[in-house]
Design a protein around this motif. Sequence first.
Motif, mmCIF file in Angstrom:
data_model
loop_
_atom_site.group_PDB
_atom_site.id
_atom_site.type_symbol
_atom_site.label_atom_id
_atom_site.label_comp_id
_atom_site.label_asym_id
_atom_site.label_seq_id
_atom_site.Cartn_x
_atom_site.Cartn_y
_atom_site.Cartn_z
ATOM 1 N N ARG A 1 -18.915 -6.991 -23.130
ATOM 2 C CA ARG A 1 -18.326 -7.559 -24.266
ATOM 3 C C ARG A 1 -18.824 -7.151 -25.790
ATOM 4 O O ARG A 1 -18.616 -6.316 -26.284
ATOM 5 N N GLU A 2 -20.360 -6.948 -25.416
ATOM 6 C CA GLU A 2 -21.766 -6.678 -25.890
ATOM 7 C C GLU A 2 -21.501 -4.588 -25.943
ATOM 8 O O GLU A 2 -21.538 -4.679 -27.747
ATOM 9 N N ASP B 1 -16.918 -9.422 -19.289
ATOM 10 C CA ASP B 1 -18.352 -10.452 -19.482
ATOM 11 C C ASP B 1 -19.527 -10.237 -19.924
ATOM 12 O O ASP B 1 -19.181 -9.608 -21.484
ATOM 13 N N LYS B 2 -20.448 -10.675 -20.218
ATOM 14 C CA LYS B 2 -20.790 -10.743 -21.362
ATOM 15 C C LYS B 2 -21.650 -8.973 -22.373
ATOM 16 O O LYS B 2 -21.669 -8.954 -22.798
#
Length: 116
Positions: A17-18, A13-14
């Motif tokens: 990933r970041e 998910d975001k």
Amino acid sequence: MRHRKKGFLLGRDKEQREALIRGLMIALIEHRRITTTLAKAKAVQPEIEKLIALARQDTPHNRRMALSRLASKTAMRQLFSFAPTEYADRTSGFTRITKLGQRQGDGATMVQIELL
């Protein structure tokens, strides 16, 4: 419209990933060369290129921008210590991806990404 917005999802998910990309950037700055999968290297390459282009000019604003992307003061200091001198004559192409072969366990393509 969502056309061409997908990017590199990497099965996360975001936030994950970041965090993954941030960790890869920090490792790349500290060690100058890391071994990872092809998908992760292709995801981190544009981010590190933007960061090095930002670090070529050592201003307080650029340091704050780099710190917001890296979240590591030591990596930010290292980046601003070598980027203005080593990449002064280069406008782009600060990294190189070299394929190493397949990983034994799952067959993922392993690469080495390094700062030039």
